[in-house]
Design a protein around this motif. Structure first.
Motif, PDB file in Angstrom:
ATOM      1  N   HIS A 275       0.810  -1.218   0.000  1.00 14.10           N
ATOM      2  CA  HIS A 275       0.000   0.000   0.000  1.00 14.10           C
ATOM      3  C   HIS A 275       0.846   1.273   0.000  1.00 14.10           C
ATOM      4  O   HIS A 275       0.294   2.376  -0.028  1.00 14.10           O
TER       5      HIS A 275
ATOM      6  N   ALA B   5      -6.017  -8.255  -7.682  1.00 15.19           N
ATOM      7  CA  ALA B   5      -7.231  -8.251  -8.516  1.00 15.19           C
ATOM      8  C   ALA B   5      -7.214  -9.378  -9.544  1.00 15.19           C
ATOM      9  O   ALA B   5      -8.261  -9.943  -9.876  1.00 15.19           O
TER      10      ALA B   5
ATOM     11  N   ARG C 161      -9.228  -4.453   0.659  1.00 17.38           N
ATOM     12  CA  ARG C 161     -10.276  -4.039  -0.293  1.00 17.38           C
ATOM     13  C   ARG C 161      -9.634  -3.376  -1.529  1.00 17.38           C
ATOM     14  O   ARG C 161      -9.984  -3.691  -2.668  1.00 17.38           O
ATOM     15  N   ASP C 162      -8.704  -2.478  -1.286  1.00 17.27           N
ATOM     16  CA  ASP C 162      -8.035  -1.803  -2.402  1.00 17.27           C
ATOM     17  C   ASP C 162      -7.226  -2.797  -3.238  1.00 17.27           C
ATOM     18  O   ASP C 162      -7.141  -2.662  -4.466  1.00 17.27           O
ATOM     19  N   ASN C 163      -6.625  -3.772  -2.566  1.00 20.23           N
ATOM     20  CA  ASN C 163      -5.816  -4.763  -3.251  1.00 20.23           C
ATOM     21  C   ASN C 163      -6.660  -5.618  -4.199  1.00 20.23           C
ATOM     22  O   ASN C 163      -6.223  -5.974  -5.297  1.00 20.23           O
TER      23      ASN C 163
ATOM     24  N   GLN D 149      -9.068  -2.108   4.767  1.00 18.64           N
ATOM     25  CA  GLN D 149      -9.148  -1.231   3.598  1.00 18.64           C
ATOM     26  C   GLN D 149      -8.046  -1.549   2.586  1.00 18.64           C
ATOM     27  O   GLN D 149      -8.268  -1.497   1.369  1.00 18.64           O
ATOM     28  N   ILE D 150      -6.871  -1.889   3.079  1.00 19.63           N
ATOM     29  CA  ILE D 150      -5.780  -2.272   2.181  1.00 19.63           C
ATOM     30  C   ILE D 150      -6.168  -3.520   1.392  1.00 19.63           C
ATOM     31  O   ILE D 150      -5.921  -3.616   0.184  1.00 19.63           O
TER      32      ILE D 150
ATOM     33  N   ASN E  20      -9.611  -4.552  -5.415  1.00 18.05           N
ATOM     34  CA  ASN E  20     -10.257  -3.641  -6.376  1.00 18.05           C
ATOM     35  C   ASN E  20      -9.227  -2.939  -7.245  1.00 18.05           C
ATOM     36  O   ASN E  20      -9.058  -1.715  -7.178  1.00 18.05           O
ATOM     37  N   GLY E  21      -8.503  -3.709  -8.032  1.00 14.89           N
ATOM     38  CA  GLY E  21      -7.553  -3.096  -8.942  1.00 14.89           C
ATOM     39  C   GLY E  21      -6.112  -3.135  -8.491  1.00 14.89           C
ATOM     40  O   GLY E  21      -5.227  -2.676  -9.214  1.00 14.89           O
ATOM     41  N   GLY E  22      -5.842  -3.663  -7.296  1.00 14.94           N
ATOM     42  CA  GLY E  22      -4.468  -3.785  -6.825  1.00 14.94           C
ATOM     43  C   GLY E  22      -3.825  -5.075  -7.321  1.00 14.94           C
ATOM     44  O   GLY E  22      -4.309  -5.730  -8.243  1.00 14.94           O
TER      45      GLY E  22
ATOM     46  N   ASP F 106      -7.752  -0.209   8.978  1.00 10.61           N
ATOM     47  CA  ASP F 106      -6.923   0.263   7.869  1.00 10.61           C
ATOM     48  C   ASP F 106      -6.355  -0.924   7.089  1.00 10.61           C
ATOM     49  O   ASP F 106      -6.159  -0.839   5.875  1.00 10.61           O
TER      50      ASP F 106
END
Length: 385
Positions: A83, A168, A159-161, A156-157, A163-165, A153
């Motif tokens: 991240h 994905a 989730r971001d990973n 969230q990392i 969603n396009g990280g 937090d």
């Protein structure tokens, strides 16, 4: 032999520093950050347990070896969390230099072999490397998602990973893991699959990182835990494989050492030089094996229990070498740290010969030949001071 073995031991001692490289992930109980050595052990366990989900052409033994090595460069360059922004080109150059330095400690033939395997993992192009990367990408997410009270937090990392990280691509490449992660993120029960039926066992084994042994790290900053110990002796067995009997199958040895201390999650560690009720210890470990391996599907439960039992009985060539390596690592560390647990437990040279020398001579006599004069020098010095 002495010069070659001494070089191999220097590499293994340098590898001890991986136990002091903290990652961004925390243990499931959120008590502390995970380190890169115990992470490497956990990934090797994931590879063994998730073998049925791999492409039939994947060689799990090679995957396990890749994962034992994959983070060693972090001894020099440190961990770089997904991240945080990183200059990937600069990092790649630094990691290549670190790999050359670390593997360069080994004899040339091993340095070449290990460097090639590490580079294969980094290139992520072969089937073996791709499966190893799937595990490296998804295991940290489940360490967050399976925690009873994960840090928000960290959630969230994840989730971001997804969603396009970097994770994905698992939607297409490793859908069983991707869909399970999505369900847990949404706080819904994942569908029962070959992946999710193994996840409870894999999550439970995180507790081995909180079982501490009598041995210290080589920098003496703290006691070693059983997960990072298991990683380290797997590396010992691989590096020192040439000192095994000709009929020993090293990949079976690695699997034994990967599993050998899992029962300590329930039974605790019993130091070799401590006062132990061996009958009670065996009963506790059998009960622990029943519970822990019982979390797996029936066929895998049976197969892994058999492998664990074989190590305990130490009656086969594979198990005798595994047991020898398990006994060899601690004296190497104690000699490096001024006596370590020998001082704590007031251990004599005669006790070392019986408790350590006997299994090493049975499984890897050349290692005892190398170790003996150093033990003799240490205990002679101790007796005269």
């Amino acid at each position: 032999m002495t010069e070659r073995l001494s070089a191999q031991i220097e590499f293994l001692k340098r590898a001890d520093k991986l136990k002091s490289v903290d990652r961004a992930n925390f243990l499931l109980d959120q008590s502390r950050p995970e380190n890169a050595a115990e992470h490497s052990w956990q990934l090797a366990l994931w590879a063994l347990v998730l073998r049925p989900l791999a492409d039939p052409e994947v060689n799990i033994d090679r995957v396990i070896r890749m994962l034992l090595l994959h983070d060693l460069v972090e001894i020099i360059v440190g961990d770089h969390p997904i991240h945080l922004e990183t200059d990937l080109q600069t990092l790649e150059v630094a990691e290549q230099a670190a790999a050359a330095e670390l593997f360069g400690l080994l004899p040339e033939d091993q340095a070449t072999e290990y460097m090639a395997l590490w580079q294969e993992f980094e290139a992520d192009a072969t089937l073996d490397a791709k499966f190893a990367k799937y595990l490296d990408r998804c295991q940290p997410m489940f360490q967050v998602l399976c925690a009873p009270a994960p840090k928000q937090d960290h959630v969230q990392i994840v989730r971001d990973n997804l969603n396009g990280g970097r994770a994905a691509y698992l939607k297409d490449e490793f859908p069983e893991a991707y869909l399970a992660a999505r369900s847990l993120l949404n706080e819904t029960r994942p569908a029962e699959t070959a992946f999710t039926t193994r996840l409870p066992f894999l999550a439970e084994t995180d507790q081995l990182k909180s079982v501490y042994r009598a041995s210290r790290l080589l920098d003496v900053e703290r006691f070693e835990n059983s997960a990072e110990h298991s990683w380290h002796i797997m590396l010992y067995a691989w590096v020192l494989a040439e000192y095994a009997a000709p009929d020993v199958k090293i990949d079976r040895v690695l699997q034994m050492l990967l599993l050998h201390d899992i029962v300590e999650i329930d039974a605790g560690d019993n130091p070799i030089h401590g006062q132990v009720d061996h009958a009670a210890q065996e009963a506790e470990e059998q009960a622990a094996a029943d519970r822990l391996f019982g979390l797996l599907p029936k066929d895998q439960n049976s197969a892994l229990r058999v492998l664990w039992r074989e190590f305990e009985d130490a009656d086969t060539p594979d198990a005798r070498f595994a047991k020898a390596i398990d006994r060899f690592q601690a004296p190497v560390g104690n000699l490096e740290t001024g006596g370590g647990s020998w001082v704590d437990y007031n251990v004599s040279f005669a006790q070392i010969e019986q408790r350590v020398g006997t299994p090493i001579k049975r499984g890897a006599p050349e290692l005892w030949t190398w170790l003996l004069p150093q033990l003799d020098a240490f205990f002679t010095t101790e007796a005269t001071t």
